[in-house]
Design an enzyme around this catalytic site. Structure first.
Site, PDB file in Angstrom:
ATOM      1  N   LEU A 231      33.144  44.458  42.154  1.00 26.47           N
ATOM      2  CA  LEU A 231      34.574  45.742  41.999  1.00 26.47           C
ATOM      3  C   LEU A 231      35.291  44.484  41.395  1.00 26.47           C
ATOM      4  O   LEU A 231      36.583  45.173  40.740  1.00 26.47           O
ATOM      5  CB  LEU A 231      34.974  45.991  43.845  1.00 26.47           C
ATOM      6  CG  LEU A 231      33.993  46.714  44.334  1.00 26.47           C
ATOM      7  CD1 LEU A 231      34.423  46.654  45.435  1.00 26.47           C
ATOM      8  CD2 LEU A 231      33.853  48.189  43.517  1.00 26.47           C
ATOM      9  N   HIS A 232      35.404  43.377  41.369  1.00 25.26           N
ATOM     10  CA  HIS A 232      36.857  42.978  40.607  1.00 25.26           C
ATOM     11  C   HIS A 232      36.237  41.205  40.634  1.00 25.26           C
ATOM     12  O   HIS A 232      35.233  40.468  41.888  1.00 25.26           O
ATOM     13  CB  HIS A 232      37.896  42.880  41.254  1.00 25.26           C
ATOM     14  CG  HIS A 232      38.774  41.735  40.987  1.00 25.26           C
ATOM     15  ND1 HIS A 232      39.532  42.586  39.915  1.00 25.26           N
ATOM     16  CD2 HIS A 232      39.452  40.833  41.706  1.00 25.26           C
ATOM     17  CE1 HIS A 232      40.396  41.059  40.128  1.00 25.26           C
ATOM     18  NE2 HIS A 232      40.439  40.792  40.766  1.00 25.26           N
ATOM     19  N   ASN A 235      39.706  34.452  39.185  1.00 22.13           N
ATOM     20  CA  ASN A 235      39.010  32.665  39.464  1.00 22.13           C
ATOM     21  C   ASN A 235      38.503  32.580  40.547  1.00 22.13           C
ATOM     22  O   ASN A 235      38.527  31.430  40.905  1.00 22.13           O
ATOM     23  CB  ASN A 235      40.106  31.984  38.571  1.00 22.13           C
ATOM     24  CG  ASN A 235      39.922  30.438  38.594  1.00 22.13           C
ATOM     25  OD1 ASN A 235      39.109  30.201  37.974  1.00 22.13           O
ATOM     26  ND2 ASN A 235      41.006  29.342  38.605  1.00 22.13           N
ATOM     27  N   ASP A 364      51.366  43.467  49.814  1.00 20.00           N
ATOM     28  CA  ASP A 364      51.801  42.983  47.739  1.00 20.00           C
ATOM     29  C   ASP A 364      51.174  45.024  47.578  1.00 20.00           C
ATOM     30  O   ASP A 364      49.355  45.249  47.285  1.00 20.00           O
ATOM     31  CB  ASP A 364      49.805  42.347  48.504  1.00 20.00           C
ATOM     32  CG  ASP A 364      49.887  41.764  45.880  1.00 20.00           C
ATOM     33  OD1 ASP A 364      50.260  42.742  45.295  1.00 20.00           O
ATOM     34  OD2 ASP A 364      48.156  42.112  45.765  1.00 20.00           O
TER      35      ASP A 364
END
Length: 445
Positions: A231-232, A235, A364
């Protein structure tokens, strides 16, 4: 916003720029190092400080050694390497400041170069072998982020890869990239990827053969999940959809790399993953908040398995449904979008309120951390919150160290006001989809 720009936010509070200066006063690593002996060349080049003996020449390319470190041990690791290299007259370079080191290890730093704090340039393969052996003893017990582009030597902070020593350039796919020379003299790209690679004409030194065998010795079947898609990537680690090898349960699997994926406060991905696990356990039972299945360690990485929630990001929903980007739209279409958007905002507010009722701040809130699942049969939509790594208790949470441009609250907000700011930004954004608010570099960093 393309998150590759994040590194350019650290250089200046107002403008995108490369990090060239020595950073904040007191942040330079060189201030704690002795001056190099006579016969050494010292120069600053961009974010690097270069040191080389004037009586030695180096090949244009070869096997180089990278030394990894984190913020807490960087000065100590550098002092050891500096003393060793100056004693043995070996060229090396190091990042100049703590700010640059943090930037290079931040969450959206380039994965192929992250972790590289010091680069050592051995004159030949014999010296390469000797430096690895001797420095690995002197740096025993030290740690740092894993350098994905390199082969790790032992269990310490030393890594190796073949590449250019001097800057050589070649045109490749319409871009000018760093290069190495083939045996026939033709320049080819010096491949820098988040995986270990050796050019096909280069032979692996004998001292690295056990390291390569150790790297390949892991059995994928021992990993309790089978990853089906990614999905993503960041780092700090990946986010995957996976199935449990025994019961077939579909989960979202979040990975955290130690000492990597730093936020502005220097917190790494592992600390944030444990924070997310604790938060999800505290919020258990709230519809729209993923259930936790397990937190576990494989090799040196931490993984959190949690409930897979259906839906698309709110940002994707906006792109698909926003009427004002279409040439032909009528009043009815605009009114229908308004009705659906207001209903979603009500559901989002209700979900955030439930999180607040348990004394937690999400921290967030933005269009990628909200999932929208629309049931075509019933015509209803459900909202879910994902990615709780910046969440915390309302009684002690400060401004999160990470945040999406346009949705991250100003520095004077704390507690529930952090989410309230983001909710206000969302209400505007769904009708005027521009990055709004105080989203300058100063707010980003």
């Amino acid at each position: 916003m393309d998150l590759r720009y994040e590194a350019y936010c650290f250089a200046d509070p107002l403008f995108f720029d490369e990090q060239r200066d020595a950073g904040v006063p007191g942040g330079s690593f060189a201030q704690d190092l002795p001056a190099p002996p006579d016969g050494w060349l010292l120069a600053d080049q961009d974010v690097w400080r270069m040191l080389a003996p004037t009586d030695r020449s180096l090949p244009r390319q070869g096997w180089k050694i990278h030394v990894s470190a984190h913020l807490d041990n960087a000065a100590r690791v550098l002092a050891t390497v500096h003393a060793y290299c100056t004693e043995h007259r070996i060229a090396f370079k190091h990042l100049r400041t703590r700010t640059v080191l943090l930037t290079r290890n931040s969450k959206y730093a380039q994965r192929e170069s992250s972790g590289k704090f010091i680069t050592i340039y051995p004159a030949d393969d014999a010296q390469f072998d000797r430096v690895l052996r001797e420095l690995s003893e002197e740096l025993a017990g030290e740690s740092g982020p894993y350098i994905l582009s390199d082969l790790r030597y032992g269990k310490g902070p030393l890594y190796a890869r073949y590449g250019g020593f001097d800057e050589q350039w070649v045109e490749f796919d319409g871009a000018r990239v760093l290069a190495v020379s083939r045996p026939d003299g033709v320049l080819v790209p010096d491949r820098r990827e988040p995986k270990f690679y050796t050019p096909d004409w280069v032979q692996l030194p004998e001292c690295l053969l056990p390291q390569l065998a150790a790297r390949a010795s892991g059995d994928p079947a021992q990993f309790p999940y089978r990853i089906t898609r990614c999905l993503h990537y960041s780092n700090g680690g990946g986010v995957y959809v996976a199935r449990h090898r025994e019961d077939g349960r579909e989960v979202v699997l979040k990975e955290a790399r130690p000492h990597a994926g730093l936020d502005a406060a220097g917190t790494d991905a592992v600390v944030r993953l444990h924070r997310e696990h604790a938060t999800l356990c505290h919020l258990a039972g709230i519809p729209g908040v993923p259930a936790v299945y397990e937190l576990f360690t494989v090799w040196e990485h931490e993984f959190l398995a949690m409930q897979y929630l259906p839906g698309i990001p709110l940002g994707t929903w906006l792109v698909r449904n926003y009427p004002l980007t279409r040439r032909e739209r009528g009043k009815a279409e605009i009114e229908e979008y308004t009705r659906r958007a207001v209903a979603l905002l009500d559901d989002i507010t209700a979900l955030v309120d439930k999180v607040h009722e348990r004394g937690m701040v999400f921290g967030d809130l933005h269009g990628q951390n909200l999932l929208i699942h629309e049931d075509d049969t019933t015509g209803t939509a459900t909202v879910s919150l994902v990615d709780f790594e910046m969440a915390g208790s309302a009684s002690d949470i400060g401004r999160p160290g990470l945040g999406a441009p346009g949705f991250r609250s100003p520095a004077d907000r704390a507690g529930f006001a952090i989410d309230e700011y983001a909710l206000a930004a969302l209400r505007l954004w769904l009708f005027l989809p521009l990055k709004i608010g105080r989203a300058s570099c100063r707010e980003r960093v």
